[in-house]
Design an enzyme around this catalytic site. Structure first.
Site, PDB file in Angstrom:
ATOM      1  N   SER A  52       7.117  -6.745   3.442  1.00  0.00           N
ATOM      2  CA  SER A  52       5.665  -6.958   3.377  1.00  0.00           C
ATOM      3  C   SER A  52       5.188  -7.944   4.450  1.00  0.00           C
ATOM      4  CB  SER A  52       5.275  -7.473   1.987  1.00  0.00           C
ATOM      5  OG  SER A  52       6.018  -8.623   1.644  1.00  0.00           O
ATOM      6  N   ASN A  60       8.685 -14.866  -7.288  1.00  0.00           N
ATOM      7  CA  ASN A  60       7.631 -14.319  -8.155  1.00  0.00           C
ATOM      8  C   ASN A  60       6.533 -15.337  -8.445  1.00  0.00           C
ATOM      9  OD1 ASN A  60       9.229 -12.115  -8.122  1.00  0.00           O
ATOM     10  ND2 ASN A  60       9.897 -12.216 -10.247  1.00  0.00           N
ATOM     11  N   THR A 114     -40.927   4.168  -6.277  1.00  0.00           N
ATOM     12  CA  THR A 114     -39.995   4.640  -7.300  1.00  0.00           C
ATOM     13  C   THR A 114     -39.776   6.108  -6.972  1.00  0.00           C
ATOM     14  OG1 THR A 114     -41.726   5.328  -8.839  1.00  0.00           O
ATOM     15  CG2 THR A 114     -40.922   3.072  -9.092  1.00  0.00           C
ATOM     16  N   SER A 160     -26.730   7.843  21.594  1.00  0.00           N
ATOM     17  CA  SER A 160     -25.980   9.083  21.408  1.00  0.00           C
ATOM     18  C   SER A 160     -25.368   9.498  22.744  1.00  0.00           C
ATOM     19  CB  SER A 160     -26.939  10.161  20.902  1.00  0.00           C
ATOM     20  OG  SER A 160     -26.455  11.440  21.244  1.00  0.00           O
ATOM     21  N   LYS A 169     -32.040   8.918  21.505  1.00  0.00           N
ATOM     22  CA  LYS A 169     -31.600   8.353  20.228  1.00  0.00           C
ATOM     23  C   LYS A 169     -31.319   6.860  20.240  1.00  0.00           C
ATOM     24  CE  LYS A 169     -29.738  10.932  17.221  1.00  0.00           C
ATOM     25  NZ  LYS A 169     -29.871  11.074  15.848  1.00  0.00           N
ATOM     26  N   ASN A 229     -29.578   4.738  17.174  1.00  0.00           N
ATOM     27  CA  ASN A 229     -29.059   4.954  15.825  1.00  0.00           C
ATOM     28  C   ASN A 229     -28.695   3.648  15.105  1.00  0.00           C
ATOM     29  OD1 ASN A 229     -29.208   7.733  16.206  1.00  0.00           O
ATOM     30  ND2 ASN A 229     -27.148   7.816  17.091  1.00  0.00           N
ATOM     31  N   TYR A 263       7.037  -9.334 -13.513  1.00  0.00           N
ATOM     32  CA  TYR A 263       6.830  -8.872 -12.133  1.00  0.00           C
ATOM     33  C   TYR A 263       7.452  -7.493 -11.917  1.00  0.00           C
ATOM     34  CZ  TYR A 263       7.068  -8.526  -7.069  1.00  0.00           C
ATOM     35  OH  TYR A 263       6.938  -8.074  -5.780  1.00  0.00           O
ATOM     36  N   GLN A 307       3.434  -5.826  -5.012  1.00  0.00           N
ATOM     37  CA  GLN A 307       3.342  -6.162  -3.585  1.00  0.00           C
ATOM     38  C   GLN A 307       2.167  -5.413  -2.943  1.00  0.00           C
ATOM     39  OE1 GLN A 307       6.894  -6.962  -1.064  1.00  0.00           O
ATOM     40  NE2 GLN A 307       6.433  -4.991  -0.138  1.00  0.00           N
ATOM     41  N   LYS A 344      -1.644  -6.952  -2.010  1.00  0.00           N
ATOM     42  CA  LYS A 344      -2.126  -7.691  -0.840  1.00  0.00           C
ATOM     43  C   LYS A 344      -2.980  -6.864   0.104  1.00  0.00           C
ATOM     44  CE  LYS A 344       1.592 -10.511  -1.595  1.00  0.00           C
ATOM     45  NZ  LYS A 344       1.987  -9.458  -2.535  1.00  0.00           N
TER      46      LYS A 344
HETATM   47  N1  ARG Z   1       6.806  -9.729  -1.208  1.00  0.00           N
HETATM   48  C1  ARG Z   1       6.806  -9.800  -2.614  1.00  0.00           C
HETATM   49  C2  ARG Z   1       5.396  -9.460  -3.139  1.00  0.00           C
HETATM   50  O1  ARG Z   1       4.505  -9.498  -2.367  1.00  0.00           O
HETATM   51  C3  ARG Z   1       7.187 -11.154  -3.079  1.00  0.00           C
HETATM   52  C4  ARG Z   1       7.776 -11.210  -4.439  1.00  0.00           C
HETATM   53  C5  ARG Z   1       9.102 -10.560  -4.435  1.00  0.00           C
HETATM   54  N2  ARG Z   1       9.777 -10.677  -5.679  1.00  0.00           N
HETATM   55  C6  ARG Z   1      10.774  -9.907  -6.017  1.00  0.00           C
HETATM   56  N3  ARG Z   1      11.312 -10.075  -7.166  1.00  0.00           N
HETATM   57  N4  ARG Z   1      11.206  -8.928  -5.252  1.00  0.00           N
HETATM   58  O2  ARG Z   1       5.194  -9.160  -4.276  1.00  0.00           O
END
Ligand code: ARG
Length: 456
Positions: free
Chosen positions: A23, A110, A155, A277, A283, A285, A317, A322, A325
């Site tokens: 991530s 976590n 209205t 355009s 135009k 826009n 968890y 993940q 985000k």
């Molecule tokens: N990158 C993970 C997330 O965004 C962090 C937590 C990972 N925890 C785990 N038990 N794999 O959720």
């Protein structure tokens, strides 16, 4: 890069799986919050004697160095790393050796990720509140200039009753004030510190959770370790606030788009906030307004993503989380972008007062006032309504408006009509007679503006 959890495994993770699992591409943006969170954790571990004080101090210095190196571009995020948390921890260990390995005592990724996200979103929410307030300011300033700019209120998109442009703008200010209130309220649930929840079941070390909260400036700590690591209500709540905010921006943008059309021509966008355009030379826009309307769909989508992602998750968890985000970051980024683009667009647009006034003159929007005139002279409203309807029909037949209809025609339908009817149905009179709290009269709108500005 060797995984911090490699101990249990016999071979390295497949490259594709590593990419899939990682991530860092999107969570690297939380690096400051991750580092400050770790500094607070290490400080507390040292103070509690869980790790030697000297080592805690070294960890804090090491983390500060890493922060400076990231900020100066000396340290680049490693795409191979699993996430920002692992990346910073391994950098620390590269720097400090054995000491670096002590940082993760009494902590899990976590509770770490739950902390980072809350901490990051606290700052973002403050910024969002500031930007929404700045937009309110722009609307109020424009409204101040237009408390006498008569336009028709609608209205069903049909001309209805006379209002002013200021009154119309101030309706949006009410929406934005509620948006600010919602964001401020969601801060209460965001402002709770989850570290100490561990992986799911807390920790056996004698940590001081309140101390970590104090260092980081959180008002409270989470009260159940399972919930502490698996709650994402704060993301859903914030995204829901943002979806509502975007819905408001989108409604306004829809009006901008209509008002820019030749059919309305109530406003002219500044050239810097409109586009042309590739084929039609004439135009101009309102792309920016259309894009804000379009991006509203994205933010609503982010909300649906988060709700759907969470709805089937057993405690505590799960890696599904993940996915929170990208959705929440997208919602926050999109709203920030829209707020900062819309404010100067509104600030620079030209309001074509005469066109608004002309359109207002055509739609019999003073018909209610004509009926009210009869009521004030003693007639029952239903009868007054009926007579006014007849007058409107007569005007349509004669291709004229109520203001131009001769008094004799009025008097044929009711003896209560006298010469003062023309004053009563003058659009300015119609607006300013509506001096009820929240109404469009100049005085009433000035009060709204004053109160809105005071609320900021
Ligand atoms: N990158 C993970 C997330 O965004 C962090 C937590 C990972 N925890 C785990 N038990 N794999 O959720």
């Amino acid at each position: 890069m060797a995984k911090l959890w490699a101990g249990r495994f016999k071979k390295e993770v497949d490259q594709k799986v590593n990419d899939f699992n990682s991530s860092i591409r999107f969570d690297f943006r939380m690096y400051q919050h991750d580092i400050y969170g770790s500094i607070a954790h290490a400080t507390m571990l040292g103070e509690q004697g869980i790790i030697p004080l000297a080592e805690s101090r070294k960890i804090v210095c090491g983390l500060e160095e890493i922060l400076a190196e990231i900020e100066t571009g000396k340290l680049i995020f490693d795409e191979e790393a699993e996430d920002i948390h692992m990346f910073i921890e391994s950098e620390l260990t590269k720097k400090l050796g054995e000491t670096g390995k002590r940082l993760h005592t009494a902590r899990s990724r976590n509770d770490q990720v739950a902390l980072d996200l809350r901490y990051y979103l606290k700052d973002e929410t403050n910024e969002l509140i500031g930007l929404t307030k700045a937009l309110i300011q722009v609307f109020c300033e424009l409204a101040e200039e237009h408390t006498e700019t008569v336009m028709s209120g609608y209205t069903h998109l049909q001309r209805a009753q006379p209002i002013t442009f200021a009154h119309h703008l101030m309706a949006y200010v009410q929406m934005f004030l509620r948006d600010v209130e919602r964001l401020e309220d969601s801060q209460k649930r965001l402002d709770v510190m989850p570290l100490g929840s561990g992986a799911l079941a807390g920790t056996t070390y004698e940590i001081n959770r309140y101390r970590v909260a104090e260092i980081l400036g959180f008002s409270d700590i989470t009260k159940n370790s399972l919930d502490g690591v698996s709650d994402r209500d704060f993301c859903i709540e914030l995204t829901s606030d943002l979806a509502i905010l975007m819905m408001h921006l989108s409604r306004f943008c829809e009006e901008i788009i209509l008002w820019c059309s030749w059919e309305f021509k109530f406003i002219e966008l500044d050239d810097a906030y409109a586009t042309g355009s590739s084929i039609m030379p004439q135009k101009k826009n309102p792309d920016i307004a259309e894009l804000i309307r379009g991006k509203t769909g994205r933010v609503i989508g982010d909300l649906v993503t988060l709700l759907t992602m969470m709805k089937g998750l057993s405690l505590a968890y799960n890696k599904d989380m993940q996915e929170d985000k990208e959705a929440i970051f997208d919602a926050v980024d999109t709203v920030k972008l829209c707020l900062t683009t819309l404010a100067p667009m509104v600030e620079t647009m030209t309001v074509l007062k005469d066109n608004m006034r002309q359109a207002a003159a055509k739609g019999f929007i003073n018909a209610t006032d004509c009926a009210d005139y009869l009521v004030k002279k003693g007639m029952a409203f239903r009868d007054a309504y009926h007579i006014t309807g007849k007058l409107v029909a007569l005007c349509i037949e004669k291709q004229t408006v109520l203001e131009a209809l001769p008094l004799s025609e009025y008097q044929q339908l009711s003896e209560l009509f006298t010469a003062d009817i023309y004053e009563a149905i003058d659009l300015i009179t119609c607006v300013n007679e509506r001096n009820v709290i929240g109404g469009p009269a100049k005085l009433a709108v000035e009060k709204q503006i004053k109160e809105a500005l005071a609320a900021l």
